[in-house]
Design an enzyme around this catalytic site. Structure first.
Site, PDB file in Angstrom:
ATOM      1  N   ALA A  67       0.942  -1.206   0.215  1.00  0.00           N
ATOM      2  CA  ALA A  67       0.270   0.119   0.159  1.00  0.00           C
ATOM      3  C   ALA A  67       0.793   1.197   0.019  1.00  0.00           C
ATOM      4  CB  ALA A  67      -0.908  -0.097   1.201  1.00  0.00           C
ATOM      5  N   GLY A 110      -0.554  -4.786   0.629  1.00  0.00           N
ATOM      6  CA  GLY A 110      -1.956  -4.789  -0.296  1.00  0.00           C
ATOM      7  C   GLY A 110      -1.729  -5.334  -1.515  1.00  0.00           C
ATOM      8  N   GLU A 113      -2.535  -9.103  -0.963  1.00  0.00           N
ATOM      9  CA  GLU A 113      -4.108  -8.841  -0.761  1.00  0.00           C
ATOM     10  C   GLU A 113      -4.680  -8.940  -2.113  1.00  0.00           C
ATOM     11  OE1 GLU A 113      -5.363  -7.255   3.415  1.00  0.00           O
ATOM     12  OE2 GLU A 113      -4.129  -6.022   2.347  1.00  0.00           O
ATOM     13  N   GLU A 133       2.981  -5.823   7.400  1.00  0.00           N
ATOM     14  CA  GLU A 133       2.387  -4.637   8.018  1.00  0.00           C
ATOM     15  C   GLU A 133       2.791  -5.046   9.560  1.00  0.00           C
ATOM     16  OE1 GLU A 133      -0.303  -5.545   4.869  1.00  0.00           O
ATOM     17  OE2 GLU A 133       0.999  -6.752   5.738  1.00  0.00           O
TER      18      GLU A 133
END
Length: 259
Positions: A67, A110, A113, A133
């Protein structure tokens, strides 16, 4: 056909809808506008009868390195709640056409994901997956803890999530995270070839197979069996079923039309 976006590239080639993450200077770091554009392109492909399979890839050295931390560093819980931070991610999970991901380099946070939102994954031999994370004092929030656990089981998911360990392509294929591994030089070529094979199948069969497999992930066996049976019956009301069986009897290739 090509559509203009700021953070991705989207095009239709034959029966394939292609989406390429296009922020190579920041290793395709995923920000909110990028997710919105991915969703827009996918929903457009979903409505286009020409498109039978969606292929998702990244431009440059990485699929997506995570991200965009700069975007969210100063956010707080209320910001996320009011913005409904993951609403577009939830809609990605509603796409009914098969999504095949082509992963090279990093698929972290991300990016991992997003890869896990795909139905099938083909990875280059240099690919690395992971959820770092925990090193930032946070955790996955777009489905990472859920999808990874369903794929590899509680014990391994806990290990990888607790440590932020990077998972090699070799380990990813061992644990069923990816379907195939290939040399990075031919990754997109091999992915498109694989996607074209699926695109030649009966579209309604593929759609209902996807629905049934996803149902199996969460439903008890008897409920899943009932769901499968209804979809099996439903396909016998399609023109493609008649064409497929007639072609088999006549020893020729079927011409599926998605009807």
């Amino acid at each position: 056909m090509t559509n203009s976006y700021e953070y991705i590239e989207a095009s239709i080639n034959g029966n394939l809808g292609q989406i390429t993450l296009n922020r190579p200077k920041v290793l395709n770091a995923i920000n909110r506008p990028m997710v919105s554009e991915i969703l827009s392109a996918m929903e457009g492909f979903e409505e286009n009868e020409q498109v039978r399979v969606i292929v998702l890839s990244g431009n440059g050295r990485a699929f997506a390195a995570g991200a965009d931390i700069d975007e969210m560093a100063n956010d707080n819980a209320i910001d996320f709640e009011l913005r409904n931070q993951f609403k577009d991610w939830d809609r990605l999970a509603m796409i009914k056409k098969p999504i095949i991901g082509a992963v090279q380099g990093f698929a972290l946070g991300g990016g991992f994901e997003l890869a896990l939102c795909c139905d099938l994954l083909i990875a280059a031999d240099d690919a690395e997956f992971g959820f770092p994370e925990v090193n930032l004092g946070v955790m996955p929030g777009a489905g990472g803890t859920q999808r990874l656990t369903k794929l590899v089981g509680k014990t391994k998911a806990m290990e990888w999530l607790f440590t932020g360990k990077r998972i090699s392509a070799q380990e990813a294929i061992q644990f069923g995270i990816i379907n195939r591994m290939t040399a990075k030089e031919v990754l997109l070529e091999e992915t498109l070839k694989f996607a074209e094979g699926i695109a030649n199948q009966a579209p309604l069969s593929i759609r209902l197979i996807k629905e049934s497999v996803l149902k199996a992930v969460d439903a008890p066996l008897d409920e899943g069996m009932h769901f499968e049976r209804k979809n099996f019956y439903l396909l016998f009301s399609t023109e493609d079923q008649k064409e497929g069986m007639k072609a088999f009897q006549e020893k020729r290739r079927p011409n599926f039309r998605g009807k």
